[in-house]
Write an enzyme that holds these catalytic residues in place. Structure first.
Site, short mmCIF file in Angstrom:
data_model
loop_
_atom_site.label_atom_id
_atom_site.label_comp_id
_atom_site.label_asym_id
_atom_site.label_seq_id
_atom_site.Cartn_x
_atom_site.Cartn_y
_atom_site.Cartn_z
CG ASP A 186 -2.24 0.40 1.12
OD1 ASP A 186 -2.76 0.30 0.01
OD2 ASP A 186 -2.84 0.84 2.11
CG HIS A 217 6.71 -6.33 5.53
ND1 HIS A 217 7.09 -5.13 6.10
CD2 HIS A 217 6.04 -6.01 4.40
CE1 HIS A 217 6.66 -4.14 5.35
NE2 HIS A 217 6.02 -4.64 4.31
CE1 TYR A 271 5.89 3.83 4.12
CE2 TYR A 271 6.76 5.07 2.25
CZ TYR A 271 6.91 4.09 3.22
OH TYR A 271 8.09 3.38 3.29
#
Length: 224
Positions: free
Chosen positions: A67, A189, A69
């Site tokens: 996504d 991640h 920011y």
């Protein structure tokens, strides 16, 4: 799609996608949201920044984000990147730490990854827009149809690319990539929420070694 600012080689490669009903609906949705006073990131001129910065035939490494920011002034159309002068987000700080440990690259003093993009690192988010302060708010409007098609197109039309898939969301995109033609690197991640599991993946040195083995120029990961 004349109103979409996108580098010509990508426009050709993705011509059919721009004509799809889902994409027309996506564009209409964004226009309606803006007309309703919603604030969308990144700014319209930067939605396709990753494509403008790294032409289709110049892509060597793909780093997939999820996504943009969602805080003011951060999103710039390149995954994980923020403009100079903006505080470096925690995930990007960890990426820089791993890069330093892996290749000895000095930790940059800013988070603008434009130089990577210019050197063939395609910094793609799965969703290209987001509403201010509402993470994942545009995850269901059609962007994933588009970016999945982008990943498939790269896999089918190019050879010897490196795909860096960080976190469970990115790793699910593995099925879109032909692993016999490309190097797929998977890791946790880089977010601090992953508890440091990202550290030690050595993806940057692995990518450069693979590029050298296939007769390509390694990526210069320095930013300063």
């Amino acid at each position: 799609m004349s109103q979409i600012k996108i580098e010509p080689s990508w426009k050709i490669a993705l011509e059919k996608e721009f004509e799809q009903p889902y994409f027309q609906a996506l564009v209409s949705f964004l226009k309606n949201e803006k007309q309703a006073g919603k604030i969308i990131y990144p700014p319209g001129s930067q939605i396709f920044n990753a494509f403008d910065s790294t032409p289709f035939e110049k892509v060597e490494v793909v780093i997939l984000g999820q996504d943009p920011y969602h805080n003011p002034g951060e999103a710039m159309g390149l995954s994980f990147s923020v403009p100079k002068g903006v505080r470096i987000p925690p995930s990007l700080q960890n990426i820089f730490k791993e890069l330093n440990t892996d290749l000895g690259v000095p930790v940059p003093q800013h988070g603008d990854l434009s130089a990577w993009a210019a050197r063939g690192v395609f910094l793609l988010n799965a969703m290209l827009t987001v509403e201010r302060n509402r993470p994942s708010s545009h995850s269901q409007i059609g962007w994933q149809n588009f970016t999945d098609a982008v990943i498939k197109k790269l896999s089918e039309a190019r050879d010897g690319l490196v795909f860096m898939l960080w976190g469970n969301f990115a790793r699910k995109k593995k099925e879109l990539i032909d692993g016999s033609r490309h190097l797929i690197l998977e890791a946790a991640h880089p977010s601090p929420l992953a508890g440091g599991a990202f550290f030690g993946c050595r993806h940057f040195s692995k990518a450069n070694e693979y590029l050298k083995q296939t007769g390509k120029t390694p990526i210069d990961w320095n930013l300063d």
